[in-house]
Design an enzyme around this catalytic site. Structure first.
Site, short mmCIF file in Angstrom:
data_model
loop_
_atom_site.label_atom_id
_atom_site.label_comp_id
_atom_site.label_asym_id
_atom_site.label_seq_id
_atom_site.Cartn_x
_atom_site.Cartn_y
_atom_site.Cartn_z
N SER A 101 12.76 -3.72 1.20
CA SER A 101 12.91 -4.74 2.63
C SER A 101 14.49 -4.15 2.43
O SER A 101 15.10 -4.33 2.33
CB SER A 101 12.87 -6.03 1.50
OG SER A 101 13.11 -7.07 2.76
N PHE A 102 14.27 -5.12 4.52
CA PHE A 102 15.50 -4.74 5.17
C PHE A 102 16.24 -6.27 5.17
O PHE A 102 17.66 -6.43 5.61
CB PHE A 102 15.77 -4.87 6.72
CG PHE A 102 14.46 -3.90 6.69
CD1 PHE A 102 14.96 -2.18 5.86
CD2 PHE A 102 13.60 -3.28 7.78
CE1 PHE A 102 14.63 -1.18 6.20
CE2 PHE A 102 12.83 -2.01 7.58
CZ PHE A 102 13.22 -1.34 6.74
N LYS A 104 0.51 -12.85 2.76
CA LYS A 104 1.01 -14.15 3.89
C LYS A 104 0.09 -14.22 3.77
O LYS A 104 -0.16 -15.29 4.75
CB LYS A 104 1.25 -13.06 5.10
CG LYS A 104 2.31 -12.31 5.11
CD LYS A 104 2.63 -11.72 6.51
CE LYS A 104 3.83 -11.07 6.63
NZ LYS A 104 3.98 -10.56 8.11
N ASN A 120 5.20 -16.11 6.87
CA ASN A 120 6.02 -15.26 6.76
C ASN A 120 6.44 -16.39 6.19
O ASN A 120 7.96 -14.99 5.68
CB ASN A 120 5.92 -13.86 7.33
CG ASN A 120 6.98 -14.94 8.91
OD1 ASN A 120 6.99 -16.18 9.18
ND2 ASN A 120 7.80 -13.42 8.88
N ASP A 149 7.26 -13.98 12.47
CA ASP A 149 6.84 -12.74 13.91
C ASP A 149 6.92 -12.83 14.96
O ASP A 149 7.76 -12.38 16.03
CB ASP A 149 5.75 -12.30 12.61
CG ASP A 149 6.28 -12.02 11.44
OD1 ASP A 149 7.59 -11.05 10.70
OD2 ASP A 149 5.18 -11.49 10.45
N TYR A 190 10.05 0.08 14.61
CA TYR A 190 11.41 0.00 14.67
C TYR A 190 12.07 1.35 14.22
O TYR A 190 13.15 1.18 13.99
CB TYR A 190 11.84 -0.79 14.34
CG TYR A 190 11.33 -1.64 12.66
CD1 TYR A 190 10.23 -2.43 12.40
CD2 TYR A 190 11.18 -0.74 11.75
CE1 TYR A 190 9.67 -2.22 11.06
CE2 TYR A 190 11.31 -0.97 9.84
CZ TYR A 190 9.94 -1.61 10.08
OH TYR A 190 9.63 -1.95 8.63
#
Ligand code: NAP
Length: 283
Positions: free
Chosen positions: A20-21, A71, A92, A105, A226
């Site tokens: 995860s970022f 989710k 989320n 999101d 992305y």
């Protein structure tokens, strides 16, 4: 960042979570604003989801981001669901102040698009009818899009999503079609939103869903992918003189909105964007 006795914990639950970022992005933001918070990732097995929420509540955790595969399932363990998140049918972000779920999101995508074009009264074409499309489509409707045309390889899925968005009462003009017909829909479109994974690393030279010849100078083109930053579709958009919107901005603004929900403060988006780009190794 110093972890102290007073440090507030926020984090991410998903399975898996190690790539995860969000931890570097949020921790950079807390550092920048010198806030006594830390963001950690928790790998939660699906069968342990309820325990994880109850445990987090009792541990006084302040907020969670929620990712795949939790989710939808997590909604049953919350006290409240934001109105649009409830229409989308997925959350989320959880705010433990009131155990309320949100979906940031879609907000992330509309904020990214609105940096270059307002959505109000615009004709929008959305490619794809999966989870990202669902989150974004309801927010495009909420932000006042004039019309929404959902295109998908599996047309039944596009029709089903179009019916759900139409039934929300947020927008009157919603249509569905096959993604193979995209060129004909782009002539009158103001905004194209691509939520398919086409062009995503390592398939960076995939055939794009549309070519420069199908686009026009007044079109805004957003790609949810992305990595890479400039996808094969965005290269076509730039060639056509259309305005590109990069997928990283959706990641950034969904995070910024979660940050605001948990802390009540505006997120330092420049710092967060730099942390994201460093993590993703983008220039
Ligand atoms: P998903 O639920 O699996 O939906 C994928 C959609 O793409 C489906 O509509 C699928 O069509 C379509 N699709 C897949 N491969 C295709 C192909 N080769 N040709 C045409 N259509 C194709 O996935 P998702 O969760 O919505 O995610 C979609 C993309 O958005 C991913 O690349 C993800 O990384 C990106 N995303 C970005 C962000 C961000 O913050 N930037 C956030 C969420 C997701 P069918 O129904 O016909 O199979």
């Amino acid at each position: 960042m110093k972890i102290k006795g007073s440090t507030n914990i926020v984090g991410l639950i998903g399975h898996p979570v190690e790539h995860s970022f969000s931890p570097p992005m949020h921790n950079a933001a807390f550092n920048e604003l010198e806030m006594d918070y830390a963001y950690v990732a928790f790998d939660v097995n699906p069968q342990d989801l309820q325990l994880a929420i109850e445990g987090a509540k009792s541990l006084n955790i302040k907020g969670f981001n929620v990712t795949i595969p939790h989710k939808i399932e997590v909604m049953q363990f919350l006290d409240e669901i934001d109105e649009v998140a409830s229409l989308i049918g997925a959350v989320n972000t959880i705010d433990f102040k009131n155990l309320k779920g949100y979906n940031t999101d879609g907000i992330g995508a509309v904020r990214a698009i609105e940096e270059v074009s307002s959505i109000k009264n615009k004709n929008v074409v959305v490619a794809g009818a999966g989870g990202a499309s669902r989150a974004i489509s309801f927010y495009l409707a909420k932000y006042g899009a004039e019309s929404l045309t959902i295109l998908n390889r599996n047309v039944d899925k596009a029709q089903s999503l179009a019916a759900d968005v139409s039934n929300s009462g947020l927008i009157d003009d919603v249509d569905a079609d096959s993604i193979s017909q995209i060129a004909s829909h782009l002539t009158d479109a103001d905004i194209l939103v691509d939520t398919t994974p086409i062009g995503m690393h390592p398939n960076i030279n995939d055939e794009p869903i549309a070519f420069a010849e199908d686009m026009h100078e007044d079109l805004t083109v957003f790609d949810a992918v992305y990595n890479p930053n400039e996808t094969v579709l965005l290269r076509q958009a730039i060639k056509a003189g259309a305005k590109p919107v990069y997928g990283i901005k959706m990641l950034l603004y969904q995070g910024a909105e979660s940050f605001r929900i948990w802390t009540g403060r505006d997120a330092p988006v420049e710092t967060m964007e730099k942390a994201l780009k460093d993590t993703l190794n983008l220039e």
